[in-house]
Design a protein around this motif. Structure first.
Motif, PDB file in Angstrom:
ATOM      1  N   PRO A  42       0.830  -1.210   0.000  1.00 47.07           N
ATOM      2  CA  PRO A  42       0.000   0.000   0.000  1.00 47.07           C
ATOM      3  C   PRO A  42       0.862   1.257   0.000  1.00 47.07           C
ATOM      4  O   PRO A  42       1.987   1.262   0.512  1.00 47.07           O
ATOM      5  CB  PRO A  42      -0.795  -0.104   1.297  1.00 47.07           C
ATOM      6  N   ALA A  43       0.329   2.332  -0.556  1.00 41.51           N
ATOM      7  CA  ALA A  43       1.082   3.582  -0.691  1.00 41.51           C
ATOM      8  C   ALA A  43       1.619   4.082   0.646  1.00 41.51           C
ATOM      9  O   ALA A  43       2.678   4.690   0.692  1.00 41.51           O
ATOM     10  CB  ALA A  43       0.212   4.646  -1.351  1.00 41.51           C
ATOM     11  N   GLY A  44       0.956   3.824   1.765  1.00 37.09           N
ATOM     12  CA  GLY A  44       1.413   4.292   3.069  1.00 37.09           C
ATOM     13  C   GLY A  44       2.422   3.390   3.745  1.00 37.09           C
ATOM     14  O   GLY A  44       2.844   3.645   4.871  1.00 37.09           O
ATOM     15  N   PHE A  45       2.855   2.334   3.067  1.00 36.73           N
ATOM     16  CA  PHE A  45       3.804   1.368   3.633  1.00 36.73           C
ATOM     17  C   PHE A  45       5.155   2.032   3.914  1.00 36.73           C
ATOM     18  O   PHE A  45       5.572   2.934   3.198  1.00 36.73           O
ATOM     19  CB  PHE A  45       3.978   0.208   2.637  1.00 36.73           C
ATOM     20  N   ALA A  46       5.834   1.584   4.955  1.00 32.46           N
ATOM     21  CA  ALA A  46       7.150   2.138   5.320  1.00 32.46           C
ATOM     22  C   ALA A  46       8.237   1.474   4.461  1.00 32.46           C
ATOM     23  O   ALA A  46       8.958   0.592   4.907  1.00 32.46           O
ATOM     24  CB  ALA A  46       7.418   1.912   6.804  1.00 32.46           C
ATOM     25  N   PHE A  47       8.343   1.938   3.222  1.00 31.64           N
ATOM     26  CA  PHE A  47       9.340   1.403   2.300  1.00 31.64           C
ATOM     27  C   PHE A  47      10.738   1.853   2.709  1.00 31.64           C
ATOM     28  O   PHE A  47      10.900   2.947   3.270  1.00 31.64           O
ATOM     29  CB  PHE A  47       9.100   1.944   0.877  1.00 31.64           C
ATOM     30  N   PRO A  48      11.761   1.058   2.354  1.00 35.30           N
ATOM     31  CA  PRO A  48      13.131   1.558   2.510  1.00 35.30           C
ATOM     32  C   PRO A  48      13.330   2.766   1.584  1.00 35.30           C
ATOM     33  O   PRO A  48      12.705   2.859   0.533  1.00 35.30           O
ATOM     34  CB  PRO A  48      14.010   0.397   2.054  1.00 35.30           C
ATOM     35  N   ARG A  49      14.188   3.672   1.985  1.00 34.67           N
ATOM     36  CA  ARG A  49      14.451   4.861   1.164  1.00 34.67           C
ATOM     37  C   ARG A  49      15.047   4.435  -0.163  1.00 34.67           C
ATOM     38  O   ARG A  49      15.850   3.526  -0.231  1.00 34.67           O
ATOM     39  CB  ARG A  49      15.433   5.785   1.902  1.00 34.67           C
ATOM     40  N   ARG A  50      14.632   5.129  -1.208  1.00 41.25           N
ATOM     41  CA  ARG A  50      15.203   4.859  -2.529  1.00 41.25           C
ATOM     42  C   ARG A  50      15.192   6.142  -3.332  1.00 41.25           C
ATOM     43  O   ARG A  50      14.386   7.025  -3.113  1.00 41.25           O
ATOM     44  CB  ARG A  50      14.493   3.692  -3.157  1.00 41.25           C
ATOM     45  N   GLU A  51      16.113   6.229  -4.248  1.00 43.14           N
ATOM     46  CA  GLU A  51      16.299   7.455  -5.026  1.00 43.14           C
ATOM     47  C   GLU A  51      15.280   7.628  -6.140  1.00 43.14           C
ATOM     48  O   GLU A  51      14.965   8.730  -6.522  1.00 43.14           O
ATOM     49  CB  GLU A  51      17.718   7.487  -5.622  1.00 43.14           C
ATOM     50  N   ARG A  52      14.780   6.554  -6.660  1.00 36.80           N
ATOM     51  CA  ARG A  52      13.862   6.623  -7.799  1.00 36.80           C
ATOM     52  C   ARG A  52      12.425   6.485  -7.334  1.00 36.80           C
ATOM     53  O   ARG A  52      12.143   5.917  -6.296  1.00 36.80           O
ATOM     54  CB  ARG A  52      14.196   5.504  -8.784  1.00 36.80           C
ATOM     55  N   SER A  53      11.505   6.980  -8.155  1.00 39.11           N
ATOM     56  CA  SER A  53      10.083   6.833  -7.826  1.00 39.11           C
ATOM     57  C   SER A  53       9.675   5.373  -8.017  1.00 39.11           C
ATOM     58  O   SER A  53      10.330   4.613  -8.715  1.00 39.11           O
ATOM     59  CB  SER A  53       9.246   7.762  -8.693  1.00 39.11           C
ATOM     60  N   ARG A  54       8.590   4.998  -7.393  1.00 39.97           N
ATOM     61  CA  ARG A  54       8.103   3.623  -7.457  1.00 39.97           C
ATOM     62  C   ARG A  54       6.948   3.508  -8.449  1.00 39.97           C
ATOM     63  O   ARG A  54       6.070   4.352  -8.486  1.00 39.97           O
ATOM     64  CB  ARG A  54       7.615   3.169  -6.086  1.00 39.97           C
ATOM     65  N   ALA A  55       6.969   2.433  -9.206  1.00 42.32           N
ATOM     66  CA  ALA A  55       5.868   2.115 -10.109  1.00 42.32           C
ATOM     67  C   ALA A  55       4.720   1.552  -9.277  1.00 42.32           C
ATOM     68  O   ALA A  55       4.922   1.102  -8.144  1.00 42.32           O
ATOM     69  CB  ALA A  55       6.322   1.098 -11.143  1.00 42.32           C
ATOM     70  N   GLY A  56       3.525   1.565  -9.838  1.00 43.20           N
ATOM     71  CA  GLY A  56       2.417   0.986  -9.106  1.00 43.20           C
ATOM     72  C   GLY A  56       1.095   1.116  -9.825  1.00 43.20           C
ATOM     73  O   GLY A  56       1.029   1.488 -11.002  1.00 43.20           O
ATOM     74  N   TYR A  57       0.037   0.783  -9.097  1.00 44.40           N
ATOM     75  CA  TYR A  57      -1.326   0.833  -9.605  1.00 44.40           C
ATOM     76  C   TYR A  57      -2.225   1.478  -8.565  1.00 44.40           C
ATOM     77  O   TYR A  57      -2.012   1.338  -7.365  1.00 44.40           O
ATOM     78  CB  TYR A  57      -1.877  -0.588  -9.854  1.00 44.40           C
ATOM     79  N   ARG A  58      -3.277   2.121  -9.043  1.00 42.74           N
ATOM     80  CA  ARG A  58      -4.363   2.597  -8.187  1.00 42.74           C
ATOM     81  C   ARG A  58      -5.634   2.020  -8.767  1.00 42.74           C
ATOM     82  O   ARG A  58      -6.004   2.321  -9.912  1.00 42.74           O
ATOM     83  CB  ARG A  58      -4.422   4.125  -8.189  1.00 42.74           C
ATOM     84  N   PHE A  59      -6.287   1.123  -7.999  1.00 42.36           N
ATOM     85  CA  PHE A  59      -7.547   0.522  -8.413  1.00 42.36           C
ATOM     86  C   PHE A  59      -8.680   1.223  -7.676  1.00 42.36           C
ATOM     87  O   PHE A  59      -8.668   1.295  -6.451  1.00 42.36           O
ATOM     88  CB  PHE A  59      -7.572  -0.969  -8.063  1.00 42.36           C
ATOM     89  N   ASP A  60      -9.647   1.751  -8.407  1.00 46.33           N
ATOM     90  CA  ASP A  60     -10.815   2.404  -7.818  1.00 46.33           C
ATOM     91  C   ASP A  60     -12.039   1.516  -7.997  1.00 46.33           C
ATOM     92  O   ASP A  60     -12.151   0.773  -8.987  1.00 46.33           O
ATOM     93  CB  ASP A  60     -11.064   3.767  -8.465  1.00 46.33           C
ATOM     94  N   ALA A  61     -12.984   1.606  -7.060  1.00 45.36           N
ATOM     95  CA  ALA A  61     -14.181   0.772  -7.077  1.00 45.36           C
ATOM     96  C   ALA A  61     -15.050   0.996  -8.309  1.00 45.36           C
ATOM     97  O   ALA A  61     -15.812   0.112  -8.701  1.00 45.36           O
ATOM     98  CB  ALA A  61     -14.996   1.015  -5.806  1.00 45.36           C
TER      99      ALA A  61
END
Length: 113
Positions: A30-49
């Motif tokens: 989930p977007a609010g997850f405590a990811f390790p720091r990284r220099e590049r942006s993260r790819a992903g998806y947003r699914f809406d109902a």
């Protein structure tokens, strides 16, 4: 996973966690997850109902690039989610879906060796 895709769990923003990927799965958190720091942006998806999906990828200058499309649970595979983004259809096979983890099966390699 076993049963059909739980759309209540799926409908949120998911960001790629490549450090957790395996040979057979891509892992998203989930977007609010405590990811390790990284220099590049993260790819992903947003699914809406409402059936809207937004695919996020790194643009040319590493600024997130968002492409909008549609999604639905696959009629023939209840563990599959069909998306169409930018006119390109794709089947995402869900291997695992929990409140804090989405794993998508990688397609089998076609590399002969």
């Amino acid at each position: 996973m076993g049963g059909p895709v739980d759309t209540r769990l799926l409908c949120q923003s998911w960001l790629r966690s490549p450090q957790e990927d395996s040979d057979t799965e891509e892992v998203y958190r989930p977007a609010g997850f405590a990811f390790p720091r990284r220099e590049r942006s993260r790819a992903g998806y947003r699914f809406d109902a409402d059936g809207t999906v937004r695919r996020v990828g790194a643009g040319a200058t590493d600024v997130p690039e968002v492409t909008t499309g549609v999604w639905q649970v696959d009629d023939e595979d209840p563990q599959g989610v069909r998306i169409v983004v930018g006119g390109s259809p794709q089947l995402l096979e869900i291997a695992d879906l929990t409140p804090d983890r989405l794993a998508i099966r990688r397609p089998p390699s076609t590399d002969p060796g």
